[in-house]
Design a protein around this motif. Sequence first.
Motif, PDB file in Angstrom:
ATOM      1  N   ARG A 242       0.859  -1.175   0.000  1.00 59.34           N
ATOM      2  CA  ARG A 242       0.000   0.000   0.000  1.00 59.34           C
ATOM      3  C   ARG A 242       0.902   1.234   0.000  1.00 59.34           C
ATOM      4  NH1 ARG A 242       0.807   2.342   4.638  1.00 59.34           N
ATOM      5  NH2 ARG A 242       1.338   1.125   6.496  1.00 59.34           N
ATOM      6  N   PRO A 243       0.404   2.404  -0.414  1.00 58.07           N
ATOM      7  CA  PRO A 243       1.225   3.616  -0.320  1.00 58.07           C
ATOM      8  C   PRO A 243       1.686   3.832   1.126  1.00 58.07           C
ATOM      9  CG  PRO A 243      -0.698   4.018  -1.673  1.00 58.07           C
ATOM     10  CD  PRO A 243      -0.895   2.660  -1.062  1.00 58.07           C
ATOM     11  N   GLY A 244       2.971   4.047   1.322  1.00 61.41           N
ATOM     12  CA  GLY A 244       3.526   4.190   2.664  1.00 61.41           C
ATOM     13  C   GLY A 244       3.987   2.885   3.274  1.00 61.41           C
ATOM     14  N   GLY A 245       3.728   1.763   2.597  1.00 63.75           N
ATOM     15  CA  GLY A 245       4.202   0.471   3.073  1.00 63.75           C
ATOM     16  C   GLY A 245       5.706   0.348   2.909  1.00 63.75           C
ATOM     17  N   VAL A 246       6.313  -0.614   3.590  1.00 63.88           N
ATOM     18  CA  VAL A 246       7.768  -0.710   3.619  1.00 63.88           C
ATOM     19  C   VAL A 246       8.246  -2.072   3.134  1.00 63.88           C
ATOM     20  CG1 VAL A 246       8.094   1.002   5.428  1.00 63.88           C
ATOM     21  CG2 VAL A 246       7.693  -1.392   6.062  1.00 63.88           C
ATOM     22  N   VAL A 247       9.476  -2.077   2.591  1.00 65.68           N
ATOM     23  CA  VAL A 247      10.120  -3.298   2.133  1.00 65.68           C
ATOM     24  C   VAL A 247      11.506  -3.376   2.761  1.00 65.68           C
ATOM     25  CG1 VAL A 247      11.017  -2.156   0.053  1.00 65.68           C
ATOM     26  CG2 VAL A 247      10.859  -4.652   0.114  1.00 65.68           C
ATOM     27  N   ALA A 261      20.712   1.260  -4.296  1.00 63.30           N
ATOM     28  CA  ALA A 261      20.601   1.947  -5.584  1.00 63.30           C
ATOM     29  C   ALA A 261      19.512   1.335  -6.453  1.00 63.30           C
ATOM     30  CB  ALA A 261      21.940   1.914  -6.311  1.00 63.30           C
ATOM     31  N   VAL A 262      19.245   0.032  -6.280  1.00 63.01           N
ATOM     32  CA  VAL A 262      18.172  -0.614  -7.037  1.00 63.01           C
ATOM     33  C   VAL A 262      16.842   0.071  -6.757  1.00 63.01           C
ATOM     34  CG1 VAL A 262      16.839  -2.746  -7.266  1.00 63.01           C
ATOM     35  CG2 VAL A 262      19.336  -2.837  -7.182  1.00 63.01           C
ATOM     36  N   PHE A 263      16.611   0.460  -5.503  1.00 63.45           N
ATOM     37  CA  PHE A 263      15.362   1.114  -5.113  1.00 63.45           C
ATOM     38  C   PHE A 263      15.411   2.610  -5.426  1.00 63.45           C
ATOM     39  CE2 PHE A 263      15.533  -2.763  -2.735  1.00 63.45           C
ATOM     40  CZ  PHE A 263      14.222  -3.206  -2.709  1.00 63.45           C
ATOM     41  N   ALA A 264      16.515   3.254  -5.122  1.00 62.99           N
ATOM     42  CA  ALA A 264      16.610   4.705  -5.312  1.00 62.99           C
ATOM     43  C   ALA A 264      16.480   5.094  -6.778  1.00 62.99           C
ATOM     44  CB  ALA A 264      17.927   5.215  -4.738  1.00 62.99           C
ATOM     45  N   ALA A 265      16.952   4.244  -7.679  1.00 64.66           N
ATOM     46  CA  ALA A 265      16.982   4.599  -9.100  1.00 64.66           C
ATOM     47  C   ALA A 265      15.601   4.685  -9.730  1.00 64.66           C
ATOM     48  CB  ALA A 265      17.831   3.575  -9.859  1.00 64.66           C
ATOM     49  N   THR A 266      14.598   4.052  -9.129  1.00 65.43           N
ATOM     50  CA  THR A 266      13.280   4.020  -9.764  1.00 65.43           C
ATOM     51  C   THR A 266      12.452   5.272  -9.488  1.00 65.43           C
ATOM     52  OG1 THR A 266      12.155   2.984  -7.881  1.00 65.43           O
ATOM     53  CG2 THR A 266      13.270   1.526  -9.446  1.00 65.43           C
ATOM     54  N   ARG A 268      10.367   5.722  -7.082  1.00 66.61           N
ATOM     55  CA  ARG A 268       9.084   5.471  -6.417  1.00 66.61           C
ATOM     56  C   ARG A 268       9.233   5.110  -4.937  1.00 66.61           C
ATOM     57  NH1 ARG A 268       7.665   0.648 -10.536  1.00 66.61           N
ATOM     58  NH2 ARG A 268       9.400  -0.781 -10.145  1.00 66.61           N
ATOM     59  N   TRP A 269      10.449   5.263  -4.405  1.00 67.69           N
ATOM     60  CA  TRP A 269      10.686   4.902  -3.012  1.00 67.69           C
ATOM     61  C   TRP A 269      11.209   6.090  -2.223  1.00 67.69           C
ATOM     62  CZ3 TRP A 269       8.905   0.239  -1.679  1.00 67.69           C
ATOM     63  CH2 TRP A 269       8.723  -0.707  -2.696  1.00 67.69           C
ATOM     64  N   GLN A 270      10.801   6.162  -0.984  1.00 66.65           N
ATOM     65  CA  GLN A 270      11.301   7.167  -0.041  1.00 66.65           C
ATOM     66  C   GLN A 270      12.068   6.456   1.073  1.00 66.65           C
ATOM     67  OE1 GLN A 270       7.587   8.907   1.238  1.00 66.65           O
ATOM     68  NE2 GLN A 270       7.572  10.414  -0.418  1.00 66.65           N
ATOM     69  N   VAL A 285      18.740  -3.661   3.217  1.00 70.60           N
ATOM     70  CA  VAL A 285      18.228  -2.387   2.735  1.00 70.60           C
ATOM     71  C   VAL A 285      16.737  -2.293   3.039  1.00 70.60           C
ATOM     72  CG1 VAL A 285      17.841  -3.357   0.417  1.00 70.60           C
ATOM     73  CG2 VAL A 285      17.993  -0.881   0.711  1.00 70.60           C
ATOM     74  N   THR A 286      16.273  -1.090   3.364  1.00 75.12           N
ATOM     75  CA  THR A 286      14.847  -0.856   3.575  1.00 75.12           C
ATOM     76  C   THR A 286      14.419   0.379   2.789  1.00 75.12           C
ATOM     77  OG1 THR A 286      15.217   0.509   5.568  1.00 75.12           O
ATOM     78  CG2 THR A 286      14.903  -1.883   5.881  1.00 75.12           C
ATOM     79  N   ALA A 287      13.146   0.435   2.454  1.00 77.55           N
ATOM     80  CA  ALA A 287      12.589   1.580   1.707  1.00 77.55           C
ATOM     81  C   ALA A 287      11.101   1.664   1.943  1.00 77.55           C
ATOM     82  CB  ALA A 287      12.893   1.444   0.222  1.00 77.55           C
ATOM     83  N   ARG A 288      10.551   2.832   1.725  1.00 74.88           N
ATOM     84  CA  ARG A 288       9.105   3.076   1.888  1.00 74.88           C
ATOM     85  C   ARG A 288       8.509   3.494   0.561  1.00 74.88           C
ATOM     86  NH1 ARG A 288       6.152   3.821   6.302  1.00 74.88           N
ATOM     87  NH2 ARG A 288       8.063   3.984   7.579  1.00 74.88           N
ATOM     88  N   LEU A 289       7.394   2.871   0.188  1.00 78.60           N
ATOM     89  CA  LEU A 289       6.748   3.211  -1.076  1.00 78.60           C
ATOM     90  C   LEU A 289       6.138   4.597  -0.972  1.00 78.60           C
ATOM     91  CD1 LEU A 289       6.022   2.056  -3.887  1.00 78.60           C
ATOM     92  CD2 LEU A 289       3.834   1.330  -2.897  1.00 78.60           C
ATOM     93  N   ALA A 290       6.450   5.442  -1.945  1.00 78.94           N
ATOM     94  CA  ALA A 290       5.956   6.813  -1.913  1.00 78.94           C
ATOM     95  C   ALA A 290       4.432   6.838  -1.907  1.00 78.94           C
ATOM     96  CB  ALA A 290       6.493   7.583  -3.115  1.00 78.94           C
ATOM     97  N   ARG A 291       3.879   7.787  -1.197  1.00 77.71           N
ATOM     98  CA  ARG A 291       2.427   7.938  -1.121  1.00 77.71           C
ATOM     99  C   ARG A 291       1.918   8.657  -2.356  1.00 77.71           C
ATOM    100  NH1 ARG A 291       0.601   6.693   3.982  1.00 77.71           N
ATOM    101  NH2 ARG A 291       2.183   6.598   5.623  1.00 77.71           N
TER     102      ARG A 291
END
Length: 291
Positions: A242-247, A261-266, A268-270, A285-291
């Motif tokens: 969901r928007p704001g969910g984390v991986v 960098a795999v996540f930052a390059a797209t 769509r992640w914060q 590595v962790t990231a949050r899906l942009a809202r």
Amino acid sequence: MEGEVEQKVRAGAARRTAAEQLAKAGVASPQRDADLLLAHVLDVGLGRLPLVGDLTGPQQEQYAALVARRAAREPLQHLTGTAAFRHVELAVGPGVFVPRPETELLAGWAIEHAQLATGVSRPPVVVDLCTGSGAIAKAVADEVPDAVVHAVELDEGALAWAERNLAGTGVDLRHGDLATAFDDLAGTVDVVVCNPPYIPLEAWESVAAEARDHDPHLALFSGDDGLDAMRVLEQRAALLLRPGGVVGAEHADVQGESAPAVFAATGRWQDVADHRDLAGRARYVTARLAR
């Protein structure tokens, strides 16, 4: 009395001889492994080993056989049949990746974020991709009982171990590929967690014998740079969360920059961040899906 002392010395000598044999074979923790194998043979805790008398003939034979197999670099957990992971115990053996202590940190991160999602209008939803033995999924289900936990594994041999470990936990375990798993959950997941294969194919010789010769290669190797599965994970997590969910995903210690960098390059992640293990090595590595 003299005979009793002699028996205890002989038992101690067996432990010392085993530790010396394992050290010569290049085992990283020879004394502890020797003790764990003896405790397994005798079905006692480590703390009781100094109190144990001499081994019987069958016990000596079983112990010697196990030590020889460990000296041949068969994983300790394959010999005992179990692996501890956070607060749960897992059945493991040939055909499944043995969970490592450093992966407990990634599991802890997933548990923490599942707990943060608890108390809203619905239970937190957690997906464990590439579940292997079911270690992370079982730990989450154990420590966040309100969570709805899903897990997927592609390898049939590993899946059989996951089925055994996750029986009775309530985890929704499926047979499938992380690239296509859980279309029915798209846009509803709070936490995606994954310990993907991440070893470059060219690094074959550098892999410890216990892993290279006994863990499923599907769980180890991932393309020329070790990041093929990470790229697939990034796409699948973006679909499931969901928007704001984390991986969160584990990676090799040399991928502390390339994995994020795999996540930052797209774009769509914060909050893309890398985290170190207790030895100070880059680990997940962790990231949050942009809202």
